[in-house]
Design a protein around this motif. Sequence first.
Motif, PDB file in Angstrom:
ATOM      1  N   GLU A  59      55.580  34.067 -27.197  1.00 44.17           N
ATOM      2  CA  GLU A  59      54.177  33.869 -27.549  1.00 44.17           C
ATOM      3  C   GLU A  59      53.676  32.509 -27.068  1.00 44.17           C
ATOM      4  O   GLU A  59      52.559  32.383 -26.559  1.00 44.17           O
ATOM      5  N   LYS A  60      54.488  31.480 -27.244  1.00 45.41           N
ATOM      6  CA  LYS A  60      54.097  30.145 -26.796  1.00 45.41           C
ATOM      7  C   LYS A  60      53.898  30.112 -25.283  1.00 45.41           C
ATOM      8  O   LYS A  60      52.929  29.527 -24.785  1.00 45.41           O
ATOM      9  N   ASN A  61      54.831  30.739 -24.577  1.00 45.92           N
ATOM     10  CA  ASN A  61      54.731  30.745 -23.114  1.00 45.92           C
ATOM     11  C   ASN A  61      53.495  31.510 -22.647  1.00 45.92           C
ATOM     12  O   ASN A  61      52.819  31.102 -21.699  1.00 45.92           O
ATOM     13  N   GLU A  62      53.192  32.621 -23.316  1.00 51.70           N
ATOM     14  CA  GLU A  62      52.036  33.413 -22.917  1.00 51.70           C
ATOM     15  C   GLU A  62      50.736  32.680 -23.237  1.00 51.70           C
ATOM     16  O   GLU A  62      49.765  32.782 -22.501  1.00 51.70           O
ATOM     17  N   LEU A  63      50.720  31.950 -24.357  1.00 54.26           N
ATOM     18  CA  LEU A  63      49.535  31.195 -24.731  1.00 54.26           C
ATOM     19  C   LEU A  63      49.244  30.091 -23.725  1.00 54.26           C
ATOM     20  O   LEU A  63      48.088  29.825 -23.385  1.00 54.26           O
ATOM     21  N   MET A  64      50.292  29.439 -23.228  1.00 54.50           N
ATOM     22  CA  MET A  64      50.124  28.289 -22.342  1.00 54.50           C
ATOM     23  C   MET A  64      50.425  28.611 -20.881  1.00 54.50           C
ATOM     24  O   MET A  64      50.517  27.704 -20.058  1.00 54.50           O
ATOM     25  N   GLU A  65      50.555  29.880 -20.550  1.00 56.99           N
ATOM     26  CA  GLU A  65      50.914  30.244 -19.182  1.00 56.99           C
ATOM     27  C   GLU A  65      49.814  29.875 -18.189  1.00 56.99           C
ATOM     28  O   GLU A  65      48.640  29.705 -18.570  1.00 56.99           O
ATOM     29  N   PRO A  66      50.181  29.736 -16.906  1.00 55.78           N
ATOM     30  CA  PRO A  66      49.186  29.391 -15.885  1.00 55.78           C
ATOM     31  C   PRO A  66      48.056  30.414 -15.841  1.00 55.78           C
ATOM     32  O   PRO A  66      48.233  31.590 -16.141  1.00 55.78           O
ATOM     33  N   ILE A  67      46.874  29.932 -15.480  1.00 55.55           N
ATOM     34  CA  ILE A  67      45.706  30.797 -15.342  1.00 55.55           C
ATOM     35  C   ILE A  67      45.777  31.473 -13.975  1.00 55.55           C
ATOM     36  O   ILE A  67      46.039  30.822 -12.961  1.00 55.55           O
ATOM     37  N   ASP A  68      45.567  32.774 -13.939  1.00 55.54           N
ATOM     38  CA  ASP A  68      45.635  33.479 -12.667  1.00 55.54           C
ATOM     39  C   ASP A  68      44.296  34.132 -12.330  1.00 55.54           C
ATOM     40  O   ASP A  68      43.360  34.150 -13.135  1.00 55.54           O
ATOM     41  N   GLU A  69      44.212  34.659 -11.135  1.00 58.11           N
ATOM     42  CA  GLU A  69      42.952  35.223 -10.651  1.00 58.11           C
ATOM     43  C   GLU A  69      42.503  36.412 -11.485  1.00 58.11           C
ATOM     44  O   GLU A  69      41.311  36.583 -11.740  1.00 58.11           O
ATOM     45  N   GLU A  70      43.434  37.249 -11.908  1.00 57.10           N
ATOM     46  CA  GLU A  70      43.065  38.446 -12.657  1.00 57.10           C
ATOM     47  C   GLU A  70      42.431  38.091 -13.996  1.00 57.10           C
ATOM     48  O   GLU A  70      41.484  38.747 -14.444  1.00 57.10           O
ATOM     49  N   GLU A  71      42.940  37.041 -14.649  1.00 54.26           N
ATOM     50  CA  GLU A  71      42.384  36.605 -15.929  1.00 54.26           C
ATOM     51  C   GLU A  71      40.941  36.149 -15.755  1.00 54.26           C
ATOM     52  O   GLU A  71      40.060  36.510 -16.554  1.00 54.26           O
ATOM     53  N   VAL A  72      40.675  35.364 -14.711  1.00 59.75           N
ATOM     54  CA  VAL A  72      39.320  34.876 -14.451  1.00 59.75           C
ATOM     55  C   VAL A  72      38.406  36.029 -14.046  1.00 59.75           C
ATOM     56  O   VAL A  72      37.267  36.133 -14.499  1.00 59.75           O
ATOM     57  N   ARG A  73      38.914  36.925 -13.192  1.00 62.02           N
ATOM     58  CA  ARG A  73      38.115  38.066 -12.737  1.00 62.02           C
ATOM     59  C   ARG A  73      37.731  38.968 -13.906  1.00 62.02           C
ATOM     60  O   ARG A  73      36.589  39.439 -14.009  1.00 62.02           O
ATOM     61  N   GLN A  74      38.655  39.198 -14.810  1.00 64.95           N
ATOM     62  CA  GLN A  74      38.391  40.054 -15.969  1.00 64.95           C
ATOM     63  C   GLN A  74      37.269  39.468 -16.836  1.00 64.95           C
ATOM     64  O   GLN A  74      36.381  40.193 -17.297  1.00 64.95           O
ATOM     65  N   ILE A  75      37.293  38.154 -17.034  1.00 65.38           N
ATOM     66  CA  ILE A  75      36.267  37.499 -17.851  1.00 65.38           C
ATOM     67  C   ILE A  75      34.903  37.587 -17.176  1.00 65.38           C
ATOM     68  O   ILE A  75      33.904  37.958 -17.801  1.00 65.38           O
ATOM     69  N   LEU A  76      34.848  37.266 -15.886  1.00 64.67           N
ATOM     70  CA  LEU A  76      33.566  37.234 -15.196  1.00 64.67           C
ATOM     71  C   LEU A  76      32.947  38.621 -15.017  1.00 64.67           C
ATOM     72  O   LEU A  76      31.730  38.784 -15.086  1.00 64.67           O
ATOM     73  N   LEU A  77      33.773  39.616 -14.795  1.00 66.95           N
ATOM     74  CA  LEU A  77      33.251  40.953 -14.506  1.00 66.95           C
ATOM     75  C   LEU A  77      33.031  41.796 -15.752  1.00 66.95           C
ATOM     76  O   LEU A  77      32.204  42.712 -15.738  1.00 66.95           O
ATOM     77  N   HIS A  78      33.755  41.494 -16.835  1.00 63.84           N
ATOM     78  CA  HIS A  78      33.707  42.408 -17.983  1.00 63.84           C
ATOM     79  C   HIS A  78      33.412  41.744 -19.330  1.00 63.84           C
ATOM     80  O   HIS A  78      33.115  42.444 -20.290  1.00 63.84           O
ATOM     81  N   GLU A  79      33.482  40.424 -19.430  1.00 58.26           N
ATOM     82  CA  GLU A  79      33.414  39.812 -20.756  1.00 58.26           C
ATOM     83  C   GLU A  79      32.279  38.810 -20.943  1.00 58.26           C
ATOM     84  O   GLU A  79      32.119  38.282 -22.037  1.00 58.26           O
ATOM     85  N   VAL A  80      31.526  38.523 -19.918  1.00 56.76           N
ATOM     86  CA  VAL A  80      30.370  37.646 -20.084  1.00 56.76           C
ATOM     87  C   VAL A  80      29.106  38.488 -20.146  1.00 56.76           C
ATOM     88  O   VAL A  80      28.976  39.476 -19.425  1.00 56.76           O
ATOM     89  N   ASP A  81      28.202  38.133 -21.028  1.00 60.37           N
ATOM     90  CA  ASP A  81      26.931  38.828 -21.155  1.00 60.37           C
ATOM     91  C   ASP A  81      25.889  38.022 -20.392  1.00 60.37           C
ATOM     92  O   ASP A  81      25.447  36.972 -20.845  1.00 60.37           O
ATOM     93  N   LEU A  82      25.512  38.510 -19.239  1.00 60.62           N
ATOM     94  CA  LEU A  82      24.615  37.755 -18.373  1.00 60.62           C
ATOM     95  C   LEU A  82      23.220  37.604 -18.961  1.00 60.62           C
ATOM     96  O   LEU A  82      22.487  36.685 -18.594  1.00 60.62           O
ATOM     97  N   ASP A  83      22.842  38.488 -19.847  1.00 65.27           N
ATOM     98  CA  ASP A  83      21.486  38.463 -20.380  1.00 65.27           C
ATOM     99  C   ASP A  83      21.372  37.668 -21.676  1.00 65.27           C
ATOM    100  O   ASP A  83      20.352  37.049 -21.943  1.00 65.27           O
ATOM    101  N   SER A  84      22.431  37.684 -22.493  1.00 62.69           N
ATOM    102  CA  SER A  84      22.327  37.005 -23.784  1.00 62.69           C
ATOM    103  C   SER A  84      22.701  35.531 -23.695  1.00 62.69           C
ATOM    104  O   SER A  84      22.392  34.753 -24.582  1.00 62.69           O
ATOM    105  N   SER A  85      23.409  35.144 -22.624  1.00 61.00           N
ATOM    106  CA  SER A  85      23.793  33.740 -22.487  1.00 61.00           C
ATOM    107  C   SER A  85      22.556  32.881 -22.278  1.00 61.00           C
ATOM    108  O   SER A  85      21.575  33.328 -21.682  1.00 61.00           O
ATOM    109  N   PRO A  86      22.581  31.622 -22.759  1.00 60.12           N
ATOM    110  CA  PRO A  86      21.464  30.708 -22.472  1.00 60.12           C
ATOM    111  C   PRO A  86      21.262  30.587 -20.967  1.00 60.12           C
ATOM    112  O   PRO A  86      22.191  30.799 -20.197  1.00 60.12           O
ATOM    113  N   GLY A  87      20.073  30.220 -20.554  1.00 58.95           N
ATOM    114  CA  GLY A  87      19.699  30.212 -19.149  1.00 58.95           C
ATOM    115  C   GLY A  87      20.728  29.674 -18.182  1.00 58.95           C
ATOM    116  O   GLY A  87      21.127  30.356 -17.232  1.00 58.95           O
TER     117      GLY A  87
END
Length: 233
Positions: A59-87
């Motif tokens: 669990e510790k290793n997974e929490l602090m593991e390196p950030i990879d492209e798939e993690e960033v891609r998943q957030i940008l494509l599926h987890e950010v709300d483009l309309d509700s976020s401040p300008g």
Amino acid sequence: NLFIEGIKYSGTENVVEGIKGKLEKDLSKFGNKEWDDPPSTEEMFFLNKVIKFDFSEEEKNELMEPIDEEEVRQILLHEVDLDSSPGEDGITYRILRKLIHIPSFFRCLVKMLDHIREFKNMGLLENVGVMKLLNKKLPSENYEKKRKLTMVNKSENSLSGMIWTKRLKKFILPKVLPKFQYICQEDQNVIDENRELRNVVNFLRSENNNGTILAIDFKDAFRSTSLRWCNLV
């Protein structure tokens, strides 16, 4: 003109200096301790009240593991709300969604985010900001009634925050938030909680006492959590 803690500042230069002094004063409350510095007396006071959980090495290793492209891609494509976020956030996310299709840019972005994770700083990229003050509701010359927006380094700050929010919610939230939202005691549920809060309010009113009731939205509990504090816990 701008009023900060009852003091009037006039003219651009004086207003900027007043805001700078206010920010320095507010930020000084958090101290300048490094990631691995031992807890202060104040931090120990709260740590002694926190239930201790033992995380496995996995669990510790997974929490602090390196950030990879798939993690960033998943957030940008599926987890950010483009309309509700401040300008500024919404515009930044929309631009990043386009730019991540450029391989060289995407690699640099992920490396930058991973540098922040590993070294707890932004390297040669200064973590500076241009602050924009907006009226919250009605026009006001009171600093406290202004909304503060940071408009520089939005991509790194916003994405780093979302990455850690997601990780903390995955590994820590399930351990500190009871499955049935019990409040302090396992035999009390949400209905009991509401009744107890009403009793507290009625008591304070009947005795003409002042009091504060703190409500925590556990869903967003880690949006502004210090990584140093999580490390101490």
